[in-house]
Write a protein that holds these residues in place. Sequence first.
Motif, PDB file in Angstrom:
ATOM      1  N   PRO A  56      19.910  69.678  31.461  1.00  0.00           N
ATOM      2  CA  PRO A  56      19.488  68.155  31.569  1.00  0.00           C
ATOM      3  C   PRO A  56      18.749  67.841  30.085  1.00  0.00           C
ATOM      4  CG  PRO A  56      18.020  69.857  32.747  1.00  0.00           C
ATOM      5  CD  PRO A  56      19.146  70.636  32.189  1.00  0.00           C
ATOM      6  N   LYS A  60      24.304  65.062  26.545  1.00  0.00           N
ATOM      7  CA  LYS A  60      25.709  64.944  27.158  1.00  0.00           C
ATOM      8  C   LYS A  60      26.089  63.795  27.309  1.00  0.00           C
ATOM      9  CE  LYS A  60      24.851  67.104  31.174  1.00  0.00           C
ATOM     10  NZ  LYS A  60      23.134  67.280  30.890  1.00  0.00           N
ATOM     11  N   ALA A  78      29.199  62.641  36.069  1.00  0.00           N
ATOM     12  CA  ALA A  78      29.328  63.085  37.512  1.00  0.00           C
ATOM     13  C   ALA A  78      27.884  62.405  38.246  1.00  0.00           C
ATOM     14  CB  ALA A  78      29.467  64.554  37.726  1.00  0.00           C
ATOM     15  N   GLY A  79      26.872  62.566  37.399  1.00  0.00           N
ATOM     16  CA  GLY A  79      25.598  62.063  37.701  1.00  0.00           C
ATOM     17  C   GLY A  79      25.475  60.552  37.941  1.00  0.00           C
ATOM     18  N   LEU A  82      27.537  59.877  41.310  1.00  0.00           N
ATOM     19  CA  LEU A  82      26.399  60.253  42.515  1.00  0.00           C
ATOM     20  C   LEU A  82      25.335  59.110  42.562  1.00  0.00           C
ATOM     21  CD1 LEU A  82      26.156  63.878  42.075  1.00  0.00           C
ATOM     22  CD2 LEU A  82      27.491  62.805  43.726  1.00  0.00           C
ATOM     23  N   ARG A  83      24.927  58.580  41.333  1.00  0.00           N
ATOM     24  CA  ARG A  83      23.884  57.602  41.445  1.00  0.00           C
ATOM     25  C   ARG A  83      24.326  56.146  42.094  1.00  0.00           C
ATOM     26  NH1 ARG A  83      21.672  60.592  37.491  1.00  0.00           N
ATOM     27  NH2 ARG A  83      22.931  59.620  35.518  1.00  0.00           N
ATOM     28  N   LYS A 104      18.737  69.865  43.073  1.00  0.00           N
ATOM     29  CA  LYS A 104      19.543  70.484  43.584  1.00  0.00           C
ATOM     30  C   LYS A 104      21.057  70.135  43.393  1.00  0.00           C
ATOM     31  CE  LYS A 104      16.659  72.904  46.947  1.00  0.00           C
ATOM     32  NZ  LYS A 104      16.304  72.728  48.175  1.00  0.00           N
ATOM     33  N   ILE A 105      22.049  70.673  43.800  1.00  0.00           N
ATOM     34  CA  ILE A 105      23.297  70.211  43.588  1.00  0.00           C
ATOM     35  C   ILE A 105      24.129  69.612  45.017  1.00  0.00           C
ATOM     36  CG2 ILE A 105      25.733  71.237  42.668  1.00  0.00           C
ATOM     37  CD1 ILE A 105      24.294  73.313  41.207  1.00  0.00           C
ATOM     38  N   VAL A 106      24.428  68.505  44.365  1.00  0.00           N
ATOM     39  CA  VAL A 106      25.253  67.758  45.554  1.00  0.00           C
ATOM     40  C   VAL A 106      26.574  68.674  46.302  1.00  0.00           C
ATOM     41  CG1 VAL A 106      26.506  65.481  46.156  1.00  0.00           C
ATOM     42  CG2 VAL A 106      24.389  65.683  44.844  1.00  0.00           C
ATOM     43  N   THR A 111      30.967  65.191  45.425  1.00  0.00           N
ATOM     44  CA  THR A 111      31.061  65.049  44.071  1.00  0.00           C
ATOM     45  C   THR A 111      32.632  64.909  43.690  1.00  0.00           C
ATOM     46  OG1 THR A 111      29.228  66.357  43.723  1.00  0.00           O
ATOM     47  CG2 THR A 111      30.281  65.749  41.798  1.00  0.00           C
ATOM     48  N   GLY A 131      28.550  66.475  32.631  1.00  0.00           N
ATOM     49  CA  GLY A 131      27.681  67.199  33.843  1.00  0.00           C
ATOM     50  C   GLY A 131      28.090  67.715  35.078  1.00  0.00           C
ATOM     51  N   PHE A 132      29.693  68.387  35.058  1.00  0.00           N
ATOM     52  CA  PHE A 132      30.169  68.863  36.062  1.00  0.00           C
ATOM     53  C   PHE A 132      31.198  69.816  35.448  1.00  0.00           C
ATOM     54  CE2 PHE A 132      33.701  69.425  39.083  1.00  0.00           C
ATOM     55  CZ  PHE A 132      33.102  69.495  40.407  1.00  0.00           C
ATOM     56  N   ARG A 134      28.438  72.280  37.947  1.00  0.00           N
ATOM     57  CA  ARG A 134      27.255  72.444  37.909  1.00  0.00           C
ATOM     58  C   ARG A 134      27.024  73.770  38.619  1.00  0.00           C
ATOM     59  NH1 ARG A 134      25.018  67.460  36.202  1.00  0.00           N
ATOM     60  NH2 ARG A 134      22.991  68.033  35.380  1.00  0.00           N
ATOM     61  N   ARG A 170      13.256  59.243  28.509  1.00  0.00           N
ATOM     62  CA  ARG A 170      14.412  58.660  28.795  1.00  0.00           C
ATOM     63  C   ARG A 170      14.159  57.160  29.337  1.00  0.00           C
ATOM     64  NH1 ARG A 170      19.366  61.965  30.831  1.00  0.00           N
ATOM     65  NH2 ARG A 170      17.915  62.777  32.480  1.00  0.00           N
ATOM     66  N   ARG A 174      14.751  56.914  36.651  1.00  0.00           N
ATOM     67  CA  ARG A 174      15.473  57.753  37.421  1.00  0.00           C
ATOM     68  C   ARG A 174      14.419  58.660  38.315  1.00  0.00           C
ATOM     69  NH1 ARG A 174      20.222  61.183  33.981  1.00  0.00           N
ATOM     70  NH2 ARG A 174      19.392  62.676  35.483  1.00  0.00           N
ATOM     71  N   ARG A 185      15.269  71.411  37.954  1.00  0.00           N
ATOM     72  CA  ARG A 185      16.777  71.294  37.207  1.00  0.00           C
ATOM     73  C   ARG A 185      16.787  72.412  36.036  1.00  0.00           C
ATOM     74  NH1 ARG A 185      15.624  65.348  35.449  1.00  0.00           N
ATOM     75  NH2 ARG A 185      18.054  65.446  34.656  1.00  0.00           N
TER      76      ARG A 185
HETATM   77  O1  LIG Z   1      28.182  67.484  39.432  1.00  0.00           O
HETATM   78  C1  LIG Z   1      27.007  67.088  39.684  1.00  0.00           C
HETATM   79  C2  LIG Z   1      26.221  66.291  38.805  1.00  0.00           C
HETATM   80  C3  LIG Z   1      24.946  65.907  38.887  1.00  0.00           C
HETATM   81  N1  LIG Z   1      24.319  66.128  40.185  1.00  0.00           N
HETATM   82  C4  LIG Z   1      22.932  65.874  40.677  1.00  0.00           C
HETATM   83  O2  LIG Z   1      22.524  64.420  39.968  1.00  0.00           O
HETATM   84  C5  LIG Z   1      21.567  65.062  39.239  1.00  0.00           C
HETATM   85  C6  LIG Z   1      21.602  64.305  37.909  1.00  0.00           C
HETATM   86  O3  LIG Z   1      22.991  64.716  37.023  1.00  0.00           O
HETATM   87  P1  LIG Z   1      23.006  64.047  35.645  1.00  0.00           P
HETATM   88  O4  LIG Z   1      24.235  64.755  35.175  1.00  0.00           O
HETATM   89  O5  LIG Z   1      23.063  62.554  35.446  1.00  0.00           O
HETATM   90  O6  LIG Z   1      21.720  64.479  34.698  1.00  0.00           O
HETATM   91  P2  LIG Z   1      21.613  64.940  33.166  1.00  0.00           P
HETATM   92  O7  LIG Z   1      21.806  66.480  33.125  1.00  0.00           O
HETATM   93  O8  LIG Z   1      22.494  64.157  32.455  1.00  0.00           O
HETATM   94  O9  LIG Z   1      20.277  64.664  32.883  1.00  0.00           O
HETATM   95  C7  LIG Z   1      21.510  66.466  38.938  1.00  0.00           C
HETATM   96  O10 LIG Z   1      20.544  67.068  38.565  1.00  0.00           O
HETATM   97  C8  LIG Z   1      21.875  66.702  40.251  1.00  0.00           C
HETATM   98  O11 LIG Z   1      21.054  66.852  41.186  1.00  0.00           O
HETATM   99  C9  LIG Z   1      25.203  67.120  41.101  1.00  0.00           C
HETATM  100  O12 LIG Z   1      24.555  67.385  42.120  1.00  0.00           O
HETATM  101  N2  LIG Z   1      26.379  67.655  40.769  1.00  0.00           N
END
Ligand SMILES: O=c1ccn([C@@H]2O[C@H](COP(=O)(O)OP(=O)(O)O)[C@@H](O)[C@H]2O)c(=O)[nH]1
Length: 238
Positions: A56, A60, A78-79, A82-83, A104-106, A111, A131-132, A134, A170, A174, A185
């Motif tokens: 994190p 990326k 991916a994040g 999800l958002r 945690k991880i969704v 995803t 970001g996937f 994870r 940042r 968030r 994380r």
């Molecule tokens: O494949 C993914 C990508 C993200 N997340 C969740 O979304 C958050 C934020 O991800 P993002 O990639 O946006 O964070 P970054 O690493 O860029 O700060 C993560 O900590 C996870 O909780 C997840 O569960 N699966």
Amino acid sequence: MWRRFAHLSLSISRTKLQSLQDPTVLKLINTFSSDAGNDGVASSRKPFITFVLGGPGSGKGTQCEKIASIFGFAHLSAGELLREEMSSPSENGELIRNVIKEGKIVPSAITISLIKRAINSATSDKILIDGFPRSEENRIAFEKIIGVEPDLVIFFECPEEEMVKRILGRNQGRIDDNMETIRKRLKVFEDLNMPVVEHYSSKGKVHKITATGTVDEIFERVRQVFASLRYLKAFLSF
Ligand SMILES: O=c1ccn([C@@H]2O[C@H](COP(=O)(O)OP(=O)(O)O)[C@@H](O)[C@H]2O)c(=O)[nH]1
Ligand SMILES: Nc1ncnc2c1ncn2[C@@H]1O[C@H](COP(=O)(O)OP(=O)(O)O)[C@@H](O)[C@H]1O
Ligand SMILES: [Mg+2]
């Protein structure tokens, strides 16, 4: 003709093309030269898939935007997906919010369905998935459901203290950019994300990028990897 071949060979070796693996070369041939279909996604061509991994705050998203604009890739975060889902009136919104807040991880099914939809509506057949996966569970589910492995994996290596500093600066509002969630994380990154990097390293697919320095200095390292792909494309259509 030979002069051009020699020139290309020189360019290719200069940009470390030799470090690319044969499957990448084969996939480039498919992506750029064939109309073969793919079971998992609805494109008439096989997309060239790059996973962009790193802790994190390793940069990326920042680097993906540059790769997308300079090399014509579609950038799927991916994040971000999800958002967006979390903020829409989706039945999974509350679950996603709780998981992200806890660092945690969704669940993979959620995803991957978002990623699959985004791949299908992407306007480029060169795709960055930021970001996937994870976790190994994410990775295995993706390969099974989408039916492909990534052609390339970029891994941004960055010291923890630098990542923490960047996340705290940042300022995107968030729910997970606070010290308590950041600690969680970082642990998830070490325990669950890193095995994915190790898996693809053992398959020769990972390009490790030192993610310290300015955005432009880091992009120069990234650019060399993608420039070698572009040279290869030129070579293939030669
Ligand atoms: O494949 C993914 C990508 C993200 N997340 C969740 O979304 C958050 C934020 O991800 P993002 O990639 O946006 O964070 P970054 O690493 O860029 O700060 C993560 O900590 C996870 O909780 C997840 O569960 N699966
Ligand atoms: N090389 C860099 N030096 C300083 N700050 C950076 C650098 N790269 C990115 N940032 C900033 O750090 C924060 C995290 O970057 P981001 O691209 O969102 O990382 P990630 O997607 O890996 O979490 C952002 O505010 C971004 O503007
Ligand atoms: Mg990001």
